[in-house]
Design a protein around this motif. Structure first.
Motif, PDB file in Angstrom:
ATOM      1  N   LYS A 187       0.596   0.481   7.274  1.00  0.00           N
ATOM      2  CA  LYS A 187       1.016  -0.795   7.101  1.00  0.00           C
ATOM      3  C   LYS A 187       1.654  -1.153   8.574  1.00  0.00           C
ATOM      4  CE  LYS A 187       3.349  -0.175   3.122  1.00  0.00           C
ATOM      5  NZ  LYS A 187       3.003   1.204   2.862  1.00  0.00           N
ATOM      6  N   ARG A 220       0.731   4.307  -8.822  1.00  0.00           N
ATOM      7  CA  ARG A 220       0.783   2.990  -8.151  1.00  0.00           C
ATOM      8  C   ARG A 220      -0.528   2.092  -7.864  1.00  0.00           C
ATOM      9  NH1 ARG A 220       5.424   4.050  -3.329  1.00  0.00           N
ATOM     10  NH2 ARG A 220       7.077   4.429  -4.950  1.00  0.00           N
ATOM     11  N   ARG A 221      -1.587   2.648  -7.479  1.00  0.00           N
ATOM     12  CA  ARG A 221      -2.927   2.178  -6.984  1.00  0.00           C
ATOM     13  C   ARG A 221      -3.409   1.204  -7.817  1.00  0.00           C
ATOM     14  NH1 ARG A 221      -8.460   3.030  -6.364  1.00  0.00           N
ATOM     15  NH2 ARG A 221      -9.190   1.914  -4.444  1.00  0.00           N
ATOM     16  N   GLY A 245       0.800  -1.216  -0.062  1.00  0.00           N
ATOM     17  CA  GLY A 245      -0.341   0.077  -0.115  1.00  0.00           C
ATOM     18  C   GLY A 245       0.807   1.202  -0.110  1.00  0.00           C
ATOM     19  N   PHE A 246       0.217   2.279  -0.164  1.00  0.00           N
ATOM     20  CA  PHE A 246       0.898   3.710  -0.154  1.00  0.00           C
ATOM     21  C   PHE A 246       1.482   4.022   0.869  1.00  0.00           C
ATOM     22  CE2 PHE A 246       1.514   8.173  -1.241  1.00  0.00           C
ATOM     23  CZ  PHE A 246       2.168   7.999  -2.460  1.00  0.00           C
ATOM     24  N   MET A 247       2.670   4.573   0.942  1.00  0.00           N
ATOM     25  CA  MET A 247       3.419   5.226   2.246  1.00  0.00           C
ATOM     26  C   MET A 247       2.457   6.166   3.064  1.00  0.00           C
ATOM     27  SD  MET A 247       6.004   7.975   0.328  1.00  0.00           S
ATOM     28  CE  MET A 247       5.423   7.821  -1.375  1.00  0.00           C
ATOM     29  N   GLY A 281       6.386   1.598   0.218  1.00  0.00           N
ATOM     30  CA  GLY A 281       5.155   1.656  -0.781  1.00  0.00           C
ATOM     31  C   GLY A 281       5.766   1.550  -2.172  1.00  0.00           C
ATOM     32  N   ARG A 295       9.869  10.273   5.009  1.00  0.00           N
ATOM     33  CA  ARG A 295       9.212   9.757   3.890  1.00  0.00           C
ATOM     34  C   ARG A 295       9.627  10.816   2.686  1.00  0.00           C
ATOM     35  NH1 ARG A 295       5.529   8.132   7.687  1.00  0.00           N
ATOM     36  NH2 ARG A 295       5.073   6.036   7.301  1.00  0.00           N
ATOM     37  N   TYR A 352       0.838   8.199  -6.184  1.00  0.00           N
ATOM     38  CA  TYR A 352      -0.396   7.435  -5.717  1.00  0.00           C
ATOM     39  C   TYR A 352      -1.196   6.991  -6.912  1.00  0.00           C
ATOM     40  CZ  TYR A 352      -4.721   6.447  -3.555  1.00  0.00           C
ATOM     41  OH  TYR A 352      -5.892   5.957  -3.032  1.00  0.00           O
ATOM     42  N   TYR A 385      -1.002  -1.819  -7.513  1.00  0.00           N
ATOM     43  CA  TYR A 385      -1.617  -2.307  -6.022  1.00  0.00           C
ATOM     44  C   TYR A 385      -2.778  -3.315  -6.223  1.00  0.00           C
ATOM     45  CZ  TYR A 385       1.250   1.159  -3.498  1.00  0.00           C
ATOM     46  OH  TYR A 385       2.456   1.927  -2.970  1.00  0.00           O
TER      47      TYR A 385
END
Length: 171
Positions: free
Chosen positions: A14, A137-138, A8-10, A80, A121, A134, A141
């Motif tokens: 998590k 990446r989403r 998942g995104f930073m 991430g 970060r 984001y 993911y």
């Protein structure tokens, strides 16, 4: 028991969820960023500053190979960008902790150590660029995940309970 890999995104939570899962299950939790910091004896932000992102991604690749060969029955919290490792499916069940970008940033800003969390970060320095990252990446993911948990407005405890329930059904 199989490994569980949290992606998942930073800033999505998590690490917090991983700690809760380990409290309420037989899983121990490890974090890929923590492993890298230990290997390099350096904070992630300093690795990025001193050696660049490409070097950091190679360190992630080395960790992914080690995880596949050596780690069993463990909950693995990842950075991430760790989702790009091509052996993730061999390492374990992939669980996406999902939340909208604005909710992630709001979550970080509400944290008592918000300034420190943002500083550590490097890819969140520029929120416009982070939002673009984001958005890139989403979809990856979502495609990679065996299980998706929406963490928005949920406590780490609730997310951990949901995760353990869904993992049991998946195995």
């Amino acid at each position: 028991m199989k490994n569980i890999i949290l992606i998942g995104f930073m800033g999505v939570g998590k690490g917090s969820v991983a700690r809760e899962v380990s409290l309420h299950s037989e899983y121990i939790a490890i974090d890929t960023d923590d492993l890298i910091e230990s290997m390099e004896n350096k904070k992630i932000k300093n690795i990025f500053a001193d050696n660049g992102e490409e070097y950091f991604r190679q360190l992630e690749k080395n960790i992914a190979k080690w995880l596949e060969k050596s780690v069993k029955n463990t909950l693995i919290s990842t950075g991430g960008g760790f989702y790009k490792q091509d052996n993730l499916k061999k390492i374990g069940i992939i669980v996406l902790l999902d939340s909208p970008f604005d909710a992630i940033i709001a979550r970080i800003k509400k944290h008592p150590n918000a300034v420190k969390k943002l500083k550590k970060r490097p890819l969140l320095k520029d929120l416009e660029k982070a939002k673009i990252l984001y958005d890139e990446r989403r979809p990856a993911y979502l495609k990679l995940a065996n299980i998706v948990i929406n963490v928005t407005e949920k406590s780490p405890q609730d997310c951990a309970k949901e995760l353990l329930k869904k993992v049991k059904k998946h195995v």
